[in-house]
Scaffold this active site. Structure first.
Site, mmCIF file in Angstrom:
data_model
loop_
_atom_site.group_PDB
_atom_site.id
_atom_site.type_symbol
_atom_site.label_atom_id
_atom_site.label_comp_id
_atom_site.label_asym_id
_atom_site.label_seq_id
_atom_site.Cartn_x
_atom_site.Cartn_y
_atom_site.Cartn_z
ATOM 1 N N GLU A 172 0.758 -1.043 -0.015
ATOM 2 C CA GLU A 172 -0.184 -0.009 0.093
ATOM 3 C C GLU A 172 0.984 1.181 -0.044
ATOM 4 O O GLU A 172 0.814 2.158 0.949
ATOM 5 C CB GLU A 172 -0.927 0.117 1.438
ATOM 6 C CG GLU A 172 -1.975 -1.085 1.197
ATOM 7 C CD GLU A 172 -3.188 -1.069 2.236
ATOM 8 O OE1 GLU A 172 -3.065 0.017 3.080
ATOM 9 O OE2 GLU A 172 -3.963 -1.799 2.126
ATOM 10 N N GLU A 290 -5.170 -8.383 -0.124
ATOM 11 C CA GLU A 290 -6.089 -7.992 1.306
ATOM 12 C C GLU A 290 -7.317 -7.868 0.786
ATOM 13 O O GLU A 290 -7.644 -6.941 0.223
ATOM 14 C CB GLU A 290 -5.319 -6.938 1.860
ATOM 15 C CG GLU A 290 -3.944 -7.242 2.825
ATOM 16 C CD GLU A 290 -3.586 -5.671 3.651
ATOM 17 O OE1 GLU A 290 -4.578 -5.183 4.144
ATOM 18 O OE2 GLU A 290 -2.415 -5.617 3.485
HETATM 19 O O1 AHR Z 1 -4.786 -5.988 7.512
HETATM 20 C C1 AHR Z 1 -4.295 -4.705 8.182
HETATM 21 C C2 AHR Z 1 -3.899 -3.387 7.496
HETATM 22 O O2 AHR Z 1 -4.815 -3.145 6.594
HETATM 23 C C3 AHR Z 1 -2.632 -3.805 6.760
HETATM 24 O O3 AHR Z 1 -1.597 -3.701 7.644
HETATM 25 C C4 AHR Z 1 -2.684 -2.902 5.919
HETATM 26 O O4 AHR Z 1 -2.061 -3.026 4.491
HETATM 27 C C5 AHR Z 1 -4.207 -2.574 5.458
HETATM 28 O O5 AHR Z 1 -4.493 -1.152 5.213
#
Ligand code: AHR
Length: 490
Positions: A172, A290
């Site tokens: 990110e 994610e």
């Molecule tokens: O999964 C929790 C957080 O959410 C992660 O560290 C990040 O990549 C995302 O924004």
């Protein structure tokens, strides 16, 4: 209400890459410490891994696990988590403002993944570090050369390389709170140099460039196009992320998977437009590495300065499980371009599996759709034609009452239908027509249902669990707000 699914053996979306049933282990909260690793727990094995957690993970047949972050990776020195444990530094880590003991690092994680029957998707730090440290990590993990980092791995007890195939170029990197956050141009440049360096060391690896952190990023789209333009010849995946929360009615919450579908379509379009501009014959796929529903956890006001603090320990409702079920159906129906997807995360923080310190482990509502998708959603995704009524929300003009996918597994001669009834008050009478498959016999119908959408599981009470339903001879009953798996053999 009536609904119909028609699927024909010859009309397919794609063979499913099993890695769409991946997950994520970040050094956050109690995911690692008191999650997968707790040497003093009665269930701990010789390396301190909790066997009860490993048993749940083995049940999931977890194909891939992303590690070590997440935001954590953007300030991480991978060397800290290698070698003699007593000599590893205890450090303040800035992403989650916790104390990192470094008792688990890549040495341990690759062993955990081996024991879980999984592979690792490894992220490198492009927040506070750069190409050289990333290349050193590739050398440490994958090379057999007589060189410093490869030899260091041998000295640490691992003669065999870890053979890590899939890597993330940071995490990110355009995200607001990301350590070492960069502009798209700055990230594109460093990602390109890092990719070249890493692939010179091991040309067999695959790389994911960090795309949108979520669809509402202020520079959403521009970010992806810019970083793809820099890195396209050197990468295999665009990594994108999304969490959905309930911020309105249930009807609106149930429509979120449509937004997911649109997000995937846009990400694919961005990859393909750079492909066209660069006249490349390579297709870049999507690593949705994610995703989840956010639940009722708080990732802002959490305890600071502790080892393994309670961070993000959401409890998931039955309604959350339905959204997770529909998100999995969405990935299956986009399996031509989504090749990796990681449910974030696996244990304790926004997770399907929960581990009590020195105590028992149990599973949340969202565990079940994930389990069944991973076990039975393998094979070829057929292209279903779905006929059903729809409803409107403030944001969506057409939300079908039923979300469904159809997966043909030729190896075991089965067809599996995953179907969610979104309606809050009406059952669906479902007819399924499978063409070109011969005589199919419906042999299993598993349902996840609760009268109350807010029901949660707890260590004491597994209130939401899947139930076997009698196999219907003609119309299949999909109860109001229910998740279903219907299986045929031939
Ligand atoms: O999964 C929790 C957080 O959410 C992660 O560290 C990040 O990549 C995302 O924004």
């Amino acid at each position: 209400m009536k609904a119909k699914i028609i699927a024909n053996k010859n009309f397919c979306i794609s063979e499913i890459d099993n890695r769409i049933y991946g997950s994520f282990l970040e050094h956050i909260g109690r995911v690692i410490y008191e999650g997968i690793y707790e040497p003093s727990h009665p269930c701990a094995d010789d390396m301190g891994f909790r066997q009860d957690i490993l048993d749940f993970v083995k049940k999931l047949a977890l194909p891939i696990v992303r590690y070590p972050g997440g935001n954590f990776v953007s300030a991480y020195n991978w060397e800290d988590g290698t070698g003699e444990k007593t000599k590893r530094p205890r450090k303040f880590e800035s992403a989650w403002q916790s104390i990192e003991t470094n008792q688990v690092g890549i040495d341990e994680l690759q062993e955990w993944a081996r024991r879980a029957g999984s592979e690792i998707m490894l992220a490198v730090n492009l927040g506070t570090r750069g190409p050289q440290e990333a290349q050193n990590l590739v050398e440490y993990c994958n090379l057999e050369t007589d060189t410093y980092y490869a030899n260091l791995r041998c000295q640490n007890g691992f003669k065999e390389p870890f053979h890590i195939k899939t890597w993330c170029l940071g995490n990110e990197m355009g995200g607001l709170g990301q350590i070492g956050r960069k502009t798209a141009d700055d990230y594109g440049k460093i990602a390109l140099e890092t990719a070249k360096h890493m692939k010179r060391a091991d040309p067999t690896i695959e790389l994911a460039v960090s795309g949108s952190s979520h669809v509402n990023m202020p520079n959403y789209g521009k970010w992806d196009l810019t970083v793809l333009d820099y890195t396209y010849p050197f990468i295999e995946y665009l990594s994108i992320h999304q969490y959905y929360g309930k911020n309105g009615s249930t009807e609106e919450y149930f429509a979120k998977p449509l937004e997911l579908s649109e997000y995937i379509r846009s990400a694919v379009a961005m990859c393909d437009s750079i492909k066209a501009i660069q006249k490349s014959d390579k297709t870049v796929h999507i690593a949705f590495d994610e995703w989840n529903v956010w639940g009722n956890s708080d990732l802002i006001n959490f305890p600071k300065g502790q080892v393994a603090p309670h961070i993000g320990e959401a409890s998931y409702t039955f309604e959350d499980a339905l959204v997770v079920g529909m998100m999995l159906i969405t990935f299956q129906n986009h399996s031509d371009r989504v090749k990796i997807a990681c449910l974030a995360q696996l244990v304790n923080a926004i997770a399907p599996i929960m581990a009590e310190k020195n105590g028992k482990s149990w599973v949340q509502t969202i565990f079940y759709p994930y389990l069944y998708a991973s076990l039975y959603g393998r094979g070829t995704a057929m292209r279903p034609v779905i006929e059903c009524d729809s409803y409107k929300t403030r944001e969506h003009s057409c939300v079908p009452y039923m979300e469904a996918s159809v997966i043909h597994d030729e190896a075991v001669k089965t067809v599996t239908v995953f179907a969610v009834n979104r309606s809050l008050d009406e059952d669906i009478g479902l007819t399924i027509e499978l063409e070109g498959i011969g005589n199919c016999e419906l042999f299993e119908h598993i349902e996840l249902f609760s009268d109350n959408l807010s029901t949660v599981n707890s260590p004491e009470n597994q209130a939401v669990t899947p139930q076997n339903r009698e196999c219907a001879s003609s119309e299949i009953l999909l109860k109001k707000h229910s998740w279903n798996m219907i299986r045929y053999r031939y």
